[in-house]
Write a protein that holds these residues in place. Structure first.
Motif, mmCIF file in Angstrom:
data_model
loop_
_atom_site.group_PDB
_atom_site.id
_atom_site.type_symbol
_atom_site.label_atom_id
_atom_site.label_comp_id
_atom_site.label_asym_id
_atom_site.label_seq_id
_atom_site.Cartn_x
_atom_site.Cartn_y
_atom_site.Cartn_z
ATOM 1 N N LYS A 32 -2.227 0.450 -9.292
ATOM 2 C CA LYS A 32 -3.094 -0.664 -8.879
ATOM 3 C C LYS A 32 -2.240 -1.789 -8.295
ATOM 4 O O LYS A 32 -1.382 -2.341 -8.989
ATOM 5 C CB LYS A 32 -3.908 -1.172 -10.074
ATOM 6 C CG LYS A 32 -5.041 -2.105 -9.691
ATOM 7 C CD LYS A 32 -5.801 -2.558 -10.923
ATOM 8 C CE LYS A 32 -7.232 -2.060 -10.892
ATOM 9 N NZ LYS A 32 -8.017 -2.567 -12.041
ATOM 10 N N GLN A 70 -2.081 7.233 -9.532
ATOM 11 C CA GLN A 70 -2.466 6.076 -8.720
ATOM 12 C C GLN A 70 -1.985 4.788 -9.387
ATOM 13 O O GLN A 70 -1.991 4.671 -10.613
ATOM 14 C CB GLN A 70 -3.989 6.019 -8.540
ATOM 15 C CG GLN A 70 -4.561 7.184 -7.756
ATOM 16 C CD GLN A 70 -6.053 7.041 -7.524
ATOM 17 O OE1 GLN A 70 -6.765 6.412 -8.298
ATOM 18 N NE2 GLN A 70 -6.537 7.632 -6.437
ATOM 19 N N GLU A 74 -6.433 -2.776 -5.597
ATOM 20 C CA GLU A 74 -6.701 -1.497 -4.928
ATOM 21 C C GLU A 74 -5.827 -0.406 -5.537
ATOM 22 O O GLU A 74 -4.668 -0.644 -5.893
ATOM 23 C CB GLU A 74 -6.369 -1.620 -3.426
ATOM 24 C CG GLU A 74 -7.140 -2.718 -2.713
ATOM 25 C CD GLU A 74 -6.462 -3.163 -1.419
ATOM 26 O OE1 GLU A 74 -7.183 -3.672 -0.552
ATOM 27 O OE2 GLU A 74 -5.228 -3.021 -1.292
ATOM 28 N N TRP A 75 -6.404 0.796 -5.645
ATOM 29 C CA TRP A 75 -5.639 1.934 -6.164
ATOM 30 C C TRP A 75 -4.870 2.586 -5.019
ATOM 31 O O TRP A 75 -5.440 2.947 -4.000
ATOM 32 C CB TRP A 75 -6.563 2.952 -6.821
ATOM 33 C CG TRP A 75 -7.109 2.484 -8.141
ATOM 34 C CD1 TRP A 75 -8.372 2.046 -8.398
ATOM 35 C CD2 TRP A 75 -6.396 2.383 -9.378
ATOM 36 N NE1 TRP A 75 -8.497 1.676 -9.720
ATOM 37 C CE2 TRP A 75 -7.298 1.874 -10.341
ATOM 38 C CE3 TRP A 75 -5.088 2.661 -9.765
ATOM 39 C CZ2 TRP A 75 -6.933 1.656 -11.669
ATOM 40 C CZ3 TRP A 75 -4.722 2.445 -11.093
ATOM 41 C CH2 TRP A 75 -5.641 1.953 -12.024
ATOM 42 N N VAL A 76 -3.561 2.714 -5.205
ATOM 43 C CA VAL A 76 -2.658 3.284 -4.213
ATOM 44 C C VAL A 76 -2.121 4.608 -4.745
ATOM 45 O O VAL A 76 -1.651 4.671 -5.892
ATOM 46 C CB VAL A 76 -1.477 2.315 -3.936
ATOM 47 C CG1 VAL A 76 -0.491 2.927 -2.945
ATOM 48 C CG2 VAL A 76 -1.979 0.966 -3.459
ATOM 49 N N ASN A 110 -3.957 -6.564 -5.056
ATOM 50 C CA ASN A 110 -5.321 -6.804 -4.577
ATOM 51 C C ASN A 110 -6.363 -6.016 -5.358
ATOM 52 O O ASN A 110 -7.539 -5.996 -4.989
ATOM 53 C CB ASN A 110 -5.417 -6.441 -3.088
ATOM 54 C CG ASN A 110 -4.518 -7.300 -2.231
ATOM 55 O OD1 ASN A 110 -4.334 -8.482 -2.514
ATOM 56 N ND2 ASN A 110 -3.933 -6.720 -1.189
ATOM 57 N N ASN A 170 0.808 -1.213 0.000
ATOM 58 C CA ASN A 170 0.000 0.000 0.000
ATOM 59 C C ASN A 170 0.841 1.262 0.000
ATOM 60 O O ASN A 170 0.338 2.351 0.255
ATOM 61 C CB ASN A 170 -0.939 -0.001 1.215
ATOM 62 C CG ASN A 170 -1.976 -1.111 1.090
ATOM 63 O OD1 ASN A 170 -2.586 -1.254 0.042
ATOM 64 N ND2 ASN A 170 -2.139 -1.889 2.134
#
Length: 316
Positions: free
Chosen positions: A214, A212, A219-221, A217, A2
């Motif tokens: 990906k 951002q 999810e955009w970080v 998982n 993350n």
């Protein structure tokens, strides 16, 4: 993951074997895990960075008809100006909310490549624009060479494996202007989710929210670099060469919150490309029973042409 790991290129170049091994391990692990790092210790000076931003802001502030005079037909946007909304991500119809400029390679001692690559475009209104762009190109190319040397060692290759392929490579320096947003965009973002085509990308200007990444998982970080750092990521060519051992990660530039619509954003990626003849065949030491070969053999030039068609910059 993350967060985007940070590394310091001076660990690799300082001449200390322990620091060098530390850098190789850090950048190799990051590129296997999330495909991005924030890198300090590069070859860009603060003064050169300030000059470049001054020049590109002056260019994008020119009247539209002046900028349009630098948009060259028939070369797939590989040099000069590309107007707002013309490029789109693979698989999308909506154009990205950006305009950009391309500086290309400054070929040395290779007449065949001089003939292959389009000429750089000279902006007559701004006398320092092209010299500052060239100096930035060279410093980012030098930085990329050392990053690729570290990755070669991580992949159990000769340290200079990439050197012959990136010398006079078909690399691009792309200053981008994301203009203020004046109305609700219809399905369009500043840069839709995409992977880069090239070996590695070195990005200036990832200092605020917007970029951002990906993670595994889905999810955009947020990928935010410190002011003295470059954001560096794996491109599809390198991922293909390593049979996806090194990850080319999907990323995007999202629109800002509505209260910031009236602001411009500038970012400057350097896309490190090899010469067209480089084979992107999966490396033998990246293929085994657990990791069967995933891609057909292809050259860098063939792969680039396929992708430029998909991006809408070259017509079939």
């Amino acid at each position: 993951m993350n967060a985007i790991p940070s590394v310091d290129l001076r660990d690799f170049t300082a001449g200390d074997p322990l620091r060098k091994a530390k850098f190789i391990k850090e950048i190799g692990s990051a590129f296997e895990d999330i495909g991005f790092v924030a890198l300090s210790g590069h070859f860009l000076s603060d003064g050169l960075v300030r000059e470049l931003y001054s020049e590109i802001k002056a260019f994008f502030a020119l009247q539209q008809h002046v900028k349009d005079s630098y948009e060259i037909d028939g070369i797939g946007g590989q040099r000069g100006y590309t107007s707002f909304g013309k490029e789109h991500a693979k698989g999308r119809k909506e154009g990205d909310l950006k305009e950009f400029w391309h500086f290309g390679q400054y070929v040395q001692n290779d007449p065949n490549l001089e003939a292959e690559y389009p000429d750089n475009v000279i902006v007559s209104e701004l006398p320092n624009f092209n010299s500052v762009g060239k100096e930035t190109f060279k410093m980012l190319e030098k930085t990329a060479k050392y990053v690729l040397r570290a990755l070669a060692l991580h992949l159990d290759l000769e340290e200079t494996y990439f050197d012959e392929w990136i010398k006079n490579g078909n690399s691009i320096l792309r200053p981008i202007h994301y203009p203020p947003i004046t109305e609700e965009p219809k399905n369009a973002v500043r840069a839709a989710a995409h992977g880069d085509i090239n070996l590695i990308t070195l990005l200036m200007g990832a200092h605020g929210k917007g970029l951002q990444v990906k993670n595994h998982n889905g999810e955009w970080v947020d990928a935010i670099a410190a002011p003295d750092q470059l954001m560096i990521n794996v491109g599809d060519m390198l991922s293909r060469l390593t049979n996806t051992k090194l990850k080319s990660t999907i990323h995007q530039v999202v629109n800002p919150p509505k209260e910031l619509w009236g602001t411009s954003r500038y970012s400057i990626p350097f896309f490190m490309h090899p010469i067209s003849e480089m084979p992107l065949n999966c490396l033998a030491n990246c293929v085994d029973e657990q990791h069967p070969k995933q891609f057909e053999d292809i050259t860098a030039g063939e792969y680039l042409h396929e992708r430029l068609i998909e991006l809408g910059l070259v017509k079939e």
